[in-house]
Scaffold this motif. Structure first.
Motif, PDB file in Angstrom:
ATOM      1  N   UNK A 269      41.160 -16.132 -22.356  1.00 49.34           N
ATOM      2  CA  UNK A 269      41.246 -16.083 -20.902  1.00 49.34           C
ATOM      3  C   UNK A 269      41.359 -14.637 -20.443  1.00 49.34           C
ATOM      4  N   UNK A 270      40.588 -14.297 -19.431  1.00 47.43           N
ATOM      5  CA  UNK A 270      40.579 -12.932 -18.927  1.00 47.43           C
ATOM      6  C   UNK A 270      39.588 -12.026 -19.623  1.00 47.43           C
ATOM      7  N   UNK A 271      38.940 -12.529 -20.678  1.00 43.59           N
ATOM      8  CA  UNK A 271      37.944 -11.735 -21.372  1.00 43.59           C
ATOM      9  C   UNK A 271      36.707 -11.522 -20.517  1.00 43.59           C
ATOM     10  N   UNK A 272      36.053 -10.399 -20.693  1.00 41.45           N
ATOM     11  CA  UNK A 272      34.872 -10.075 -19.898  1.00 41.45           C
ATOM     12  C   UNK A 272      33.594 -10.542 -20.583  1.00 41.45           C
ATOM     13  N   UNK A 273      32.589 -10.855 -19.781  1.00 46.43           N
ATOM     14  CA  UNK A 273      31.290 -11.285 -20.282  1.00 46.43           C
ATOM     15  C   UNK A 273      30.205 -10.567 -19.479  1.00 46.43           C
ATOM     16  N   UNK A 274      28.985 -10.612 -19.982  1.00 43.26           N
ATOM     17  CA  UNK A 274      27.830 -10.046 -19.281  1.00 43.26           C
ATOM     18  C   UNK A 274      26.982 -11.179 -18.716  1.00 43.26           C
ATOM     19  N   UNK A 275      26.464 -10.976 -17.517  1.00 46.20           N
ATOM     20  CA  UNK A 275      25.688 -12.003 -16.833  1.00 46.20           C
ATOM     21  C   UNK A 275      24.341 -11.419 -16.428  1.00 46.20           C
ATOM     22  N   UNK A 276      23.281 -12.140 -16.746  1.00 50.94           N
ATOM     23  CA  UNK A 276      21.929 -11.754 -16.341  1.00 50.94           C
ATOM     24  C   UNK A 276      21.329 -12.906 -15.549  1.00 50.94           C
ATOM     25  N   UNK A 277      20.911 -12.620 -14.322  1.00 48.93           N
ATOM     26  CA  UNK A 277      20.307 -13.640 -13.462  1.00 48.93           C
ATOM     27  C   UNK A 277      18.797 -13.490 -13.472  1.00 48.93           C
ATOM     28  N   UNK A 278      18.097 -14.618 -13.456  1.00 41.58           N
ATOM     29  CA  UNK A 278      16.632 -14.590 -13.451  1.00 41.58           C
ATOM     30  C   UNK A 278      16.086 -13.825 -12.250  1.00 41.58           C
ATOM     31  N   UNK A 279      16.860 -13.856 -11.136  1.00 40.43           N
ATOM     32  CA  UNK A 279      16.384 -13.196  -9.917  1.00 40.43           C
ATOM     33  C   UNK A 279      16.449 -11.676 -10.022  1.00 40.43           C
ATOM     34  N   UNK A 280      17.228 -11.158 -10.976  1.00 42.08           N
ATOM     35  CA  UNK A 280      17.376  -9.716 -11.148  1.00 42.08           C
ATOM     36  C   UNK A 280      17.151  -9.342 -12.610  1.00 42.08           C
ATOM     37  N   UNK A 281      15.920  -9.441 -13.087  1.00 38.49           N
ATOM     38  CA  UNK A 281      15.629  -9.141 -14.498  1.00 38.49           C
ATOM     39  C   UNK A 281      15.976  -7.693 -14.829  1.00 38.49           C
ATOM     40  N   UNK A 282      16.596  -7.511 -15.991  1.00 37.91           N
ATOM     41  CA  UNK A 282      16.946  -6.177 -16.437  1.00 37.91           C
ATOM     42  C   UNK A 282      18.248  -5.655 -15.871  1.00 37.91           C
ATOM     43  N   UNK A 324      28.550  -9.851  -6.157  1.00 35.68           N
ATOM     44  CA  UNK A 324      28.668 -10.991  -5.252  1.00 35.68           C
ATOM     45  C   UNK A 324      27.781 -10.843  -4.022  1.00 35.68           C
ATOM     46  N   UNK A 325      27.401  -9.609  -3.693  1.00 37.84           N
ATOM     47  CA  UNK A 325      26.517  -9.406  -2.556  1.00 37.84           C
ATOM     48  C   UNK A 325      25.053  -9.649  -2.898  1.00 37.84           C
ATOM     49  N   UNK A 326      24.756  -9.815  -4.203  1.00 35.29           N
ATOM     50  CA  UNK A 326      23.385 -10.057  -4.638  1.00 35.29           C
ATOM     51  C   UNK A 326      23.205 -11.471  -5.198  1.00 35.29           C
ATOM     52  N   UNK A 327      24.139 -11.909  -6.006  1.00 42.10           N
ATOM     53  CA  UNK A 327      24.036 -13.223  -6.635  1.00 42.10           C
ATOM     54  C   UNK A 327      24.336 -14.311  -5.614  1.00 42.10           C
ATOM     55  N   UNK A 328      23.633 -15.427  -5.732  1.00 39.07           N
ATOM     56  CA  UNK A 328      23.789 -16.530  -4.805  1.00 39.07           C
ATOM     57  C   UNK A 328      23.967 -17.830  -5.582  1.00 39.07           C
ATOM     58  N   UNK A 329      24.663 -18.771  -4.947  1.00 36.21           N
ATOM     59  CA  UNK A 329      24.823 -20.087  -5.561  1.00 36.21           C
ATOM     60  C   UNK A 329      23.453 -20.744  -5.747  1.00 36.21           C
ATOM     61  N   UNK A 330      23.264 -21.372  -6.909  1.00 38.70           N
ATOM     62  CA  UNK A 330      22.006 -22.037  -7.226  1.00 38.70           C
ATOM     63  C   UNK A 330      21.088 -21.232  -8.139  1.00 38.70           C
ATOM     64  N   UNK A 331      21.402 -19.943  -8.310  1.00 38.12           N
ATOM     65  CA  UNK A 331      20.557 -19.115  -9.193  1.00 38.12           C
ATOM     66  C   UNK A 331      20.840 -19.436 -10.661  1.00 38.12           C
ATOM     67  N   UNK A 332      19.799 -19.621 -11.486  1.00 38.21           N
ATOM     68  CA  UNK A 332      20.023 -19.759 -12.919  1.00 38.21           C
ATOM     69  C   UNK A 332      20.406 -18.409 -13.516  1.00 38.21           C
TER      70      UNK A 332
END
Length: 339
Positions: A269-282, A324-332
């Motif tokens: 708990x509290x560990x960090x992870x990396x997230x990549x969204x299809x809408x923002x490749x790279x 949070x200003x870029x990612x949106x609910x519903x994005x894979x």
């Protein structure tokens, strides 16, 4: 033979390059990467009191701030109840003042006028109450025969209940005014004065409760966010607890992934992870682990292949802390755990 050997070598080399290329170009092939969908916390807005919607100030997709007015329910009856409570408070205070100052002839005349006025108010309410009670009886018959809806019957019942409350309040005013007059004519004692002080306090509390009920008919947003659903329409009569609108809180974005039990050792708990969204490749965003299920379950069939559905996994909730200003609910999106 040498040609066959060369062909075999080329085939093996092609397979090896394909596997390495897939792991390099496709993050989801990484054994530490898990797919999910970005979600946001949904907040249903529900009134504590029922009534007719007379104002509906928002539409689906609209951005709102905390404290913005979302809707208003009919407050005409609540205002009447507040007015009655305020009148009772004034009467209680006036009576206490009389007790403390002693009754004078002009005060007795004033109290006599109050009794007369209170009785007139009571008499004025009685015909209207009888009329609405007859309407309620007729509506009950129509409802029993299927001619009207339950909503229409309930609305008429609410009208009768409100008039009864007003009538009872008016009757209480008559009783209070008459008691004040009787006391003024008979003289006052110390216990009577103490009792009247308590009556003043009770009347003040009744005013506070009436004001609170009136304020509750104006529905304000508990948080800032976006109107996801508008569940009611202008003019609709709603009950307490009916969901008026559903707000999506864009500041509380998260992803749920399913991790095999063998990987739980590298999670905390509290560990960090990396997230990549299809809408923002790279582009990589950060998140933290907020919840790790302590109960195993089968992999959801819409997440993995048919063969992997028999694998038991643990649900892990990732809170998004960056973008949070870029990612949106519903994005894979793909979540990569740190080794």
């Amino acid at each position: 033979m040498r040609k066959k050997a060369v062909v075999v070598v080329f085939v093996l080399l092609f397979i090896a390059l394909s596997v390495l290329g897939d792991r390099y170009f496709n993050p989801s092939a990484d054994l530490n990467t898990y797919s999910g969908t970005i979600e946001g916390t949904e907040i249903p807005v529900q009134p504590e009191l029922g009534g007719k919607i007379v104002q509906l100030s928002v539409d689906e997709g609209q951005i709102i701030k905390e404290g913005d007015i979302l809707a208003k329910l009919d407050d005409s009856q609540a205002k009447i109840s507040l007015s009655i409570a305020q009148s009772q408070q004034l009467q209680a205070q006036a009576k206490l003042n009389d007790l403390l100052g002693g009754a004078r002839a002009e005060e007795i005349r004033r109290l006599e006028n109050m009794v007369t006025q209170a009785k007139a108010n009571l008499a004025a309410l009685e015909p209207n109450l009888h009329f609405e009670e007859e309407n309620l009886a007729n509506d009950q018959k129509l409802f029993d025969s299927g001619a009207i809806s339950k909503q229409v019957l309930d609305a008429q019942q609410n009208k009768v209940d409100t008039l009864k409350a007003q009538y009872e309040g008016a009757q209480a005013n008559v009783n209070a005014a008459q008691a004040s007059l009787d006391q003024a004519q008979a003289g006052y004692t110390q216990p009577t004065i103490q009792a009247q002080k308590a009556a003043v306090d009770i009347a003040a509390q009744s005013v506070d409760n009436a004001e609170l009920s009136l304020n509750k008919l104006t529905i304000k947003s508990p948080v800032g966010g976006q109107i996801l659903y508008k569940n009611v329409q202008l003019g609709q009569v709603v009950n307490p607890g009916t969901t008026l609108v559903t707000i999506l809180n864009p500041e509380d974005l998260w992803i749920k992934i399913y991790v095999p039990g063998a990987k739980l050792g590298q999670l905390k708990l509290g560990g960090t992870v990396s997230i990549v969204a299809d809408a923002y490749p790279g582009k990589t965003f950060k998140g933290i682990i907020k919840y790790i299920s302590n109960q195993a379950e089968f992999t959801p069939k819409n997440v993995q292949t048919k063969e992997e559905r028999t694998t038991t996994v643990y649900a892990v909730k990732i809170s998004i802390t960056e973008g949070k200003d870029e990612l949106k609910a519903g994005m894979p999106a793909d979540v990569t755990l740190k080794e």
